[in-house]
Design a protein around this motif. Structure first.
Motif, PDB file in Angstrom:
ATOM      1  N   ALA A 149       0.820  -1.215   0.000  1.00 57.12           N
ATOM      2  CA  ALA A 149       0.000   0.000   0.000  1.00 57.12           C
ATOM      3  C   ALA A 149       0.854   1.264   0.000  1.00 57.12           C
ATOM      4  CB  ALA A 149      -0.934   0.001   1.212  1.00 57.12           C
ATOM      5  N   LEU A 150       2.129   1.130   0.354  1.00 61.53           N
ATOM      6  CA  LEU A 150       3.040   2.277   0.377  1.00 61.53           C
ATOM      7  C   LEU A 150       3.630   2.594  -0.996  1.00 61.53           C
ATOM      8  CD1 LEU A 150       4.953   1.382   3.661  1.00 61.53           C
ATOM      9  CD2 LEU A 150       3.401   3.316   3.356  1.00 61.53           C
ATOM     10  N   GLN A 175      -7.111  -3.207   0.875  1.00 66.02           N
ATOM     11  CA  GLN A 175      -6.502  -4.471   1.303  1.00 66.02           C
ATOM     12  C   GLN A 175      -7.228  -5.058   2.500  1.00 66.02           C
ATOM     13  OE1 GLN A 175      -4.600  -5.334   4.156  1.00 66.02           O
ATOM     14  NE2 GLN A 175      -4.625  -3.349   5.199  1.00 66.02           N
ATOM     15  N   LEU A 176      -7.708  -4.191   3.385  1.00 63.31           N
ATOM     16  CA  LEU A 176      -8.469  -4.662   4.539  1.00 63.31           C
ATOM     17  C   LEU A 176      -9.750  -5.358   4.091  1.00 63.31           C
ATOM     18  CD1 LEU A 176      -8.776  -4.615   7.680  1.00 63.31           C
ATOM     19  CD2 LEU A 176     -10.021  -2.467   7.391  1.00 63.31           C
ATOM     20  N   ILE A 189      -2.528  14.036  -1.760  1.00 65.56           N
ATOM     21  CA  ILE A 189      -3.108  13.059  -2.687  1.00 65.56           C
ATOM     22  C   ILE A 189      -2.361  11.728  -2.595  1.00 65.56           C
ATOM     23  CG2 ILE A 189      -3.391  12.484  -5.133  1.00 65.56           C
ATOM     24  CD1 ILE A 189      -3.971  15.467  -5.611  1.00 65.56           C
ATOM     25  N   ILE A 190      -1.043  11.789  -2.498  1.00 64.49           N
ATOM     26  CA  ILE A 190      -0.238  10.566  -2.384  1.00 64.49           C
ATOM     27  C   ILE A 190      -0.632   9.778  -1.139  1.00 64.49           C
ATOM     28  CG2 ILE A 190       2.092   9.678  -1.970  1.00 64.49           C
ATOM     29  CD1 ILE A 190       3.145  11.979  -3.711  1.00 64.49           C
ATOM     30  N   TRP A 191      -0.752  10.474  -0.014  1.00 64.99           N
ATOM     31  CA  TRP A 191      -1.067   9.773   1.233  1.00 64.99           C
ATOM     32  C   TRP A 191      -2.524   9.322   1.291  1.00 64.99           C
ATOM     33  CZ3 TRP A 191       2.363   7.442   3.865  1.00 64.99           C
ATOM     34  CH2 TRP A 191       3.674   7.918   3.904  1.00 64.99           C
ATOM     35  N   LEU A 192      -3.410  10.056   0.629  1.00 69.65           N
ATOM     36  CA  LEU A 192      -4.799   9.590   0.528  1.00 69.65           C
ATOM     37  C   LEU A 192      -4.872   8.325  -0.324  1.00 69.65           C
ATOM     38  CD1 LEU A 192      -6.813  12.923   0.077  1.00 69.65           C
ATOM     39  CD2 LEU A 192      -6.790  11.413   2.073  1.00 69.65           C
ATOM     40  N   TRP A 193      -4.042   8.267  -1.337  1.00 72.96           N
ATOM     41  CA  TRP A 193      -3.948   7.066  -2.178  1.00 72.96           C
ATOM     42  C   TRP A 193      -3.479   5.882  -1.339  1.00 72.96           C
ATOM     43  CZ3 TRP A 193      -1.157   7.305  -7.612  1.00 72.96           C
ATOM     44  CH2 TRP A 193      -1.469   6.152  -8.330  1.00 72.96           C
ATOM     45  N   VAL A 194      -2.462   6.120  -0.517  1.00 72.93           N
ATOM     46  CA  VAL A 194      -1.974   5.069   0.385  1.00 72.93           C
ATOM     47  C   VAL A 194      -3.087   4.616   1.331  1.00 72.93           C
ATOM     48  CG1 VAL A 194      -0.383   4.568   2.293  1.00 72.93           C
ATOM     49  CG2 VAL A 194       0.436   5.813   0.277  1.00 72.93           C
ATOM     50  N   ALA A 195      -3.815   5.582   1.893  1.00 67.18           N
ATOM     51  CA  ALA A 195      -4.909   5.255   2.815  1.00 67.18           C
ATOM     52  C   ALA A 195      -6.001   4.447   2.119  1.00 67.18           C
ATOM     53  CB  ALA A 195      -5.496   6.543   3.398  1.00 67.18           C
ATOM     54  N   LEU A 234     -11.991   1.821  11.316  1.00 64.32           N
ATOM     55  CA  LEU A 234     -12.134   2.802  12.396  1.00 64.32           C
ATOM     56  C   LEU A 234     -11.725   2.200  13.740  1.00 64.32           C
ATOM     57  CD1 LEU A 234     -15.503   4.539  11.405  1.00 64.32           C
ATOM     58  CD2 LEU A 234     -13.181   5.440  11.154  1.00 64.32           C
ATOM     59  N   LEU A 235     -12.098   0.950  13.964  1.00 64.09           N
ATOM     60  CA  LEU A 235     -11.698   0.273  15.202  1.00 64.09           C
ATOM     61  C   LEU A 235     -10.183   0.091  15.270  1.00 64.09           C
ATOM     62  CD1 LEU A 235     -14.457  -2.488  15.580  1.00 64.09           C
ATOM     63  CD2 LEU A 235     -14.069  -0.530  17.097  1.00 64.09           C
ATOM     64  N   SER A 236      -9.578  -0.208  14.133  1.00 67.53           N
ATOM     65  CA  SER A 236      -8.120  -0.373  14.084  1.00 67.53           C
ATOM     66  C   SER A 236      -7.421   0.946  14.399  1.00 67.53           C
ATOM     67  CB  SER A 236      -7.693  -0.879  12.704  1.00 67.53           C
ATOM     68  OG  SER A 236      -8.269  -2.139  12.414  1.00 67.53           O
ATOM     69  N   ILE A 237      -7.950   2.027  13.832  1.00 70.02           N
ATOM     70  CA  ILE A 237      -7.380   3.350  14.110  1.00 70.02           C
ATOM     71  C   ILE A 237      -7.545   3.695  15.587  1.00 70.02           C
ATOM     72  CG2 ILE A 237      -7.621   5.826  13.644  1.00 70.02           C
ATOM     73  CD1 ILE A 237      -8.467   5.067  10.788  1.00 70.02           C
TER      74      ILE A 237
END
Length: 214
Positions: A113-114, A157-158, A145-151, A174-177
């Motif tokens: 994802a990175l 994947q989840l 935008i790059i980090w939103l893409w990663v998110a 949300l629970l994981s966060i």
């Protein structure tokens, strides 16, 4: 493992990395079928290398972290520790919520994802060299935008690895966060309290020694 097998594995990982950018659902489904732990290690190391390069390449007009003040060991810790703790939090929550992914699969998927950061961070740093301070907003927007893409890839994947519905994927994320924040909040609180206790003990010992000597 012979040279041909290594080459084939490398090509497979490269093809999978490209697919992550354009067909993430199919790529994560493929990722679920075979082990790619070595690829995960390589991607994590690449991410660290990219981070170090961007620290030194990004224009001083743009970055808030000047190279001469950068602590590379701290930068590595700031990346690796949140990544591993995030993987652990995600694995624990998915295990509770009837997830199908193993820890190694989540770690590998998180690493893949990175890829948007790995691919685009250095070009963005290069672009910053021709940007002025007034164009900081443009730089920050592209970086966002790059980090939103990663998110987004982390969310995909989840969902794919655990065969969740969209609604359940959002809830688990949300629970994981929340678990991630709670863990580090607890660590911070314990550290702060421990520091205060040690400071108190130190002051008391100094006071006792002063009274004893006088």
């Amino acid at each position: 493992m012979n040279t041909a097998a290594v080459k084939q594995s490398g090509l497979r990982s490269l093809r999978l990395g490209v697919a992550i950018l354009f067909h993430p659902v199919d790529a994560f489904e493929e990722l679920q079928k075979k082990k790619h732990l070595m690829s995960a290690v390589v991607l994590i190391l690449l991410t660290l290398c990219v981070r170090i390069v961007t620290i030194y390449m990004t224009s001083f007009h743009i970055t808030s972290l000047q190279p001469e003040y950068a602590d590379l060991n701290l930068e590595i810790i700031r990346f690796v520790v949140p990544l591993i703790s995030g993987v652990i939090a995600c694995y624990l929550i998915t295990a509770i919520m009837d997830g199908e992914a193993y820890f190694s699969q989540i770690l590998t998927a998180m690493s893949y994802a990175l890829i948007p950061y790995i691919v685009f961070a250095i070009p963005l740093a290069a672009i910053s060299l021709v940007l002025s301070r007034g164009e900081l907003g443009l730089y920050n927007s592209i970086n966002l935008i790059i980090w939103l893409w990663v998110a987004l890839l982390i969310f995909i994947q989840l969902k794919v690895l655990n065969d969740y519905s969209f609604k359940k994927s959002v809830g688990v994320l949300l629970l994981s966060i929340f678990a991630f924040i709670t863990f580090w909040g607890t660590v911070g609180l314990v550290f702060s309290l421990t520091n205060h206790v040690l400071q108190f003990v130190r002051e008391v010992s100094i006071e006792i020694r002063y009274l004893w000597e006088n």
